[in-house]
Design an enzyme around this catalytic site. Structure first.
Site, short mmCIF file in Angstrom:
data_model
loop_
_atom_site.label_atom_id
_atom_site.label_comp_id
_atom_site.label_asym_id
_atom_site.label_seq_id
_atom_site.Cartn_x
_atom_site.Cartn_y
_atom_site.Cartn_z
N TYR A 53 1.26 -1.36 0.56
CA TYR A 53 0.52 -0.09 -0.67
C TYR A 53 0.44 1.06 -0.16
O TYR A 53 0.51 2.12 -1.11
CB TYR A 53 -1.24 -0.27 1.24
CG TYR A 53 -2.23 -1.27 0.64
CD1 TYR A 53 -3.04 -0.32 0.08
CD2 TYR A 53 -1.86 -2.38 1.81
CE1 TYR A 53 -4.13 -1.62 -0.45
CE2 TYR A 53 -3.09 -3.37 1.09
CZ TYR A 53 -3.54 -2.90 0.76
OH TYR A 53 -5.09 -3.89 -0.20
N ARG A 56 1.07 1.41 -3.51
CA ARG A 56 0.06 2.57 -4.09
C ARG A 56 -0.01 4.32 -3.46
O ARG A 56 -0.27 4.77 -4.07
CB ARG A 56 -1.02 1.72 -3.66
CG ARG A 56 -1.28 0.24 -3.89
CD ARG A 56 -2.20 -0.61 -5.09
NE ARG A 56 -0.89 -0.59 -6.15
CZ ARG A 56 0.37 -1.12 -6.27
NH1 ARG A 56 0.57 -2.22 -5.32
NH2 ARG A 56 1.17 -0.87 -7.43
N GLN A 86 -15.20 2.22 -5.76
CA GLN A 86 -15.06 0.97 -5.14
C GLN A 86 -13.18 1.52 -5.09
O GLN A 86 -12.39 0.42 -4.74
CB GLN A 86 -15.45 -0.55 -6.49
CG GLN A 86 -16.48 -0.69 -6.20
CD GLN A 86 -16.24 -2.05 -7.39
OE1 GLN A 86 -16.76 -2.83 -6.60
NE2 GLN A 86 -16.85 -1.37 -8.58
N ASN A 87 -13.01 2.44 -5.24
CA ASN A 87 -11.53 2.78 -5.67
C ASN A 87 -10.51 3.07 -4.33
O ASN A 87 -12.41 3.85 -3.97
CB ASN A 87 -11.32 3.69 -6.59
CG ASN A 87 -11.72 3.10 -7.81
OD1 ASN A 87 -12.19 1.65 -8.18
ND2 ASN A 87 -12.37 4.13 -9.23
N ASP A 89 -7.76 5.01 -4.84
CA ASP A 89 -7.83 6.83 -4.55
C ASP A 89 -8.21 7.50 -4.34
O ASP A 89 -9.81 7.69 -4.14
CB ASP A 89 -7.57 6.36 -5.77
CG ASP A 89 -8.11 6.59 -7.66
OD1 ASP A 89 -8.55 7.49 -7.64
OD2 ASP A 89 -8.06 5.22 -8.23
N HIS A 104 -14.68 0.84 -0.19
CA HIS A 104 -13.45 -0.60 0.16
C HIS A 104 -12.49 0.25 0.29
O HIS A 104 -10.85 -0.08 0.74
CB HIS A 104 -13.08 -1.02 -1.33
CG HIS A 104 -13.87 -2.34 -1.76
ND1 HIS A 104 -14.17 -2.73 -3.22
CD2 HIS A 104 -15.01 -2.47 -1.27
CE1 HIS A 104 -15.78 -3.04 -3.57
NE2 HIS A 104 -15.98 -3.12 -1.91
N GLY A 175 -16.61 1.83 -15.57
CA GLY A 175 -15.29 0.60 -14.71
C GLY A 175 -15.57 -0.09 -14.25
O GLY A 175 -13.99 -0.47 -13.15
N THR A 176 -16.60 -0.83 -14.12
CA THR A 176 -15.89 -2.11 -12.87
C THR A 176 -16.60 -2.88 -13.70
O THR A 176 -17.65 -2.72 -14.32
CB THR A 176 -16.81 -1.98 -11.49
OG1 THR A 176 -16.91 -2.83 -10.57
CG2 THR A 176 -18.30 -1.30 -12.20
N SER A 177 -15.94 -4.40 -13.07
CA SER A 177 -16.23 -6.01 -13.96
C SER A 177 -17.52 -6.38 -13.10
O SER A 177 -18.35 -7.49 -13.58
CB SER A 177 -15.45 -6.90 -13.86
OG SER A 177 -14.92 -6.93 -12.81
N1 APR Z 1 -12.57 3.04 -18.87
C1 APR Z 1 -13.71 2.38 -18.10
N2 APR Z 1 -13.66 1.02 -17.76
C2 APR Z 1 -12.99 0.56 -18.21
C3 APR Z 1 -11.52 1.25 -18.20
C4 APR Z 1 -11.32 2.65 -19.14
N3 APR Z 1 -10.34 3.31 -19.93
N4 APR Z 1 -10.56 0.39 -18.91
C5 APR Z 1 -10.87 -1.14 -18.14
N5 APR Z 1 -11.92 -0.48 -17.92
C6 APR Z 1 -13.22 -2.13 -17.34
C7 APR Z 1 -13.13 -3.05 -17.09
O1 APR Z 1 -13.40 -3.46 -18.60
C8 APR Z 1 -13.70 -3.34 -16.49
O2 APR Z 1 -15.01 -3.88 -16.31
O3 APR Z 1 -13.13 -1.08 -15.43
C9 APR Z 1 -13.08 -2.42 -15.58
C10 APR Z 1 -12.18 -3.06 -13.77
O4 APR Z 1 -12.79 -4.46 -13.28
P1 APR Z 1 -12.30 -4.30 -12.37
O5 APR Z 1 -10.39 -5.12 -12.61
O6 APR Z 1 -12.60 -6.20 -11.41
O7 APR Z 1 -12.59 -3.64 -11.10
P2 APR Z 1 -13.03 -3.46 -10.17
O8 APR Z 1 -14.74 -4.10 -10.76
O9 APR Z 1 -13.69 -1.99 -9.44
O10 APR Z 1 -12.80 -4.26 -9.29
C11 APR Z 1 -14.07 -4.10 -7.46
O11 APR Z 1 -12.62 -6.33 -6.55
O12 APR Z 1 -9.86 -6.62 -6.36
C12 APR Z 1 -11.03 -5.58 -5.68
O13 APR Z 1 -11.52 -4.14 -4.41
C13 APR Z 1 -11.14 -4.52 -5.51
O14 APR Z 1 -12.53 -2.76 -5.64
C14 APR Z 1 -11.93 -3.76 -6.36
C15 APR Z 1 -13.03 -4.57 -6.20
#
Ligand code: APR
Length: 233
Positions: A53, A56, A86-87, A89, A104, A175-177
């Site tokens: 961290y 980071r 969820q970020n 930063d 988070h 931007g979250t999966s």
């Molecule tokens: N703009 C928008 N989205 C984007 C970009 C971009 N330039 N580049 C990638 N992405 C998308 C990807 O397609 C994906 O769907 O951002 C998403 C990132 O997904 P993850 O890496 O799984 O991140 P997240 O969903 O925030 O993870 C959730 O999991 O690891 C833990 O605690 C951590 O907060 C995090 C949580």
């Protein structure tokens, strides 16, 4: 003014140069989750986790908000905006967003190892203090730990987040999966008539049959398109 709620994830900060977690080259490929993002990993090797961290935080000093963060902050001219992120930063805040809920945790904060959510011992670090060491103590005498919600830990801010989603007129997912709960379940609390948008360059399974307007773009371009659709400016 309408209530607009944003749920953001790692992709929101990707264009600022912060890696996402999943997918090729994601952070979890380089660092095992169990090691750096679980209480068990921390108990086993606190120094390694503290240093992870610290790295980071160092990166935080080198990155700046991207057009996506700035565009979201701009929406405050036309909407009551709540950002649920969820970020860990602080790029939403640095872009000017006034109301940010961190599900988070926050990289810029540290807390007690004994009780991470005891607010008396949660402390905001100044940039000069960003490098925490093993032996640095919280107010209760325990080791200072990163104020991060690790896997397996409770997510205290989720209740507050749910309340805002329940009164959302517009809900925007960026931007979250949508893999990690309870964050990914927030969509279910949006009222039936809430307009839902999803901004992501890749297809995302939102685990819901709700009607969603998909903007298949990166955060900067995607937020620009969203603003146009919402008729701002
Ligand atoms: N703009 C928008 N989205 C984007 C970009 C971009 N330039 N580049 C990638 N992405 C998308 C990807 O397609 C994906 O769907 O951002 C998403 C990132 O997904 P993850 O890496 O799984 O991140 P997240 O969903 O925030 O993870 C959730 O999991 O690891 C833990 O605690 C951590 O907060 C995090 C949580």
């Amino acid at each position: 003014m309408k209530n607009l709620v944003v749920l953001s994830g790692a992709g929101m900060s990707a264009e600022s140069g912060i890696s996402t977690f999943r997918g090729g080259g994601g952070l979890w490929d380089k660092y095992p989750v169990e090691q750096v993002a679980t209480p068990e990993g921390y108990a086993k090797d606190p120094e390694l986790v503290i240093n992870f961290y610290n790295e980071r935080r160092k990166q935080l000093l080198e990155v700046v908000p991207n057009g996506g963060h700035l565009g979201i902050a701009d929406l405050e001219k036309d909407f009551n905006v709540t950002v649920i992120t969820q970020n860990i930063d602080n790029l939403h805040e640095r872009a000017g967003s006034k109301h940010v809920i961190h599900l988070h945790g926050e990289l810029t904060k540290v807390c007690s190892s004994r009780n991470p959510n005891d607010y008396r011992y949660i402390k905001e670090l100044s940039p000069e203090e960003y490098q925490v060491r093993l032996g640095d103590k919280a107010g209760d005498g325990s080791q200072l730990r990163p104020f991060i919600v690790w896997f397996g830990e409770s997510v205290p801010m989720i209740e507050t987040a749910i309340e805002y989603v329940e009164s959302a007129d517009i809900f925007v997912i960026i931007g979250t999966s949508m893999n990690v709960y309870p964050a990914a379940g927030l969509l279910n609390y949006a009222p039936q008539d809430t307009e839902i948008y999803l901004i992501d360059p890749n297809p995302v399974d939102i685990h819901s049959y709700r009607k969603v307007s998909v903007i298949q773009k990166g955060a900067s371009e995607g937020v620009e398109e969203l603003s146009a659709l919402l008729n701002t400016d």
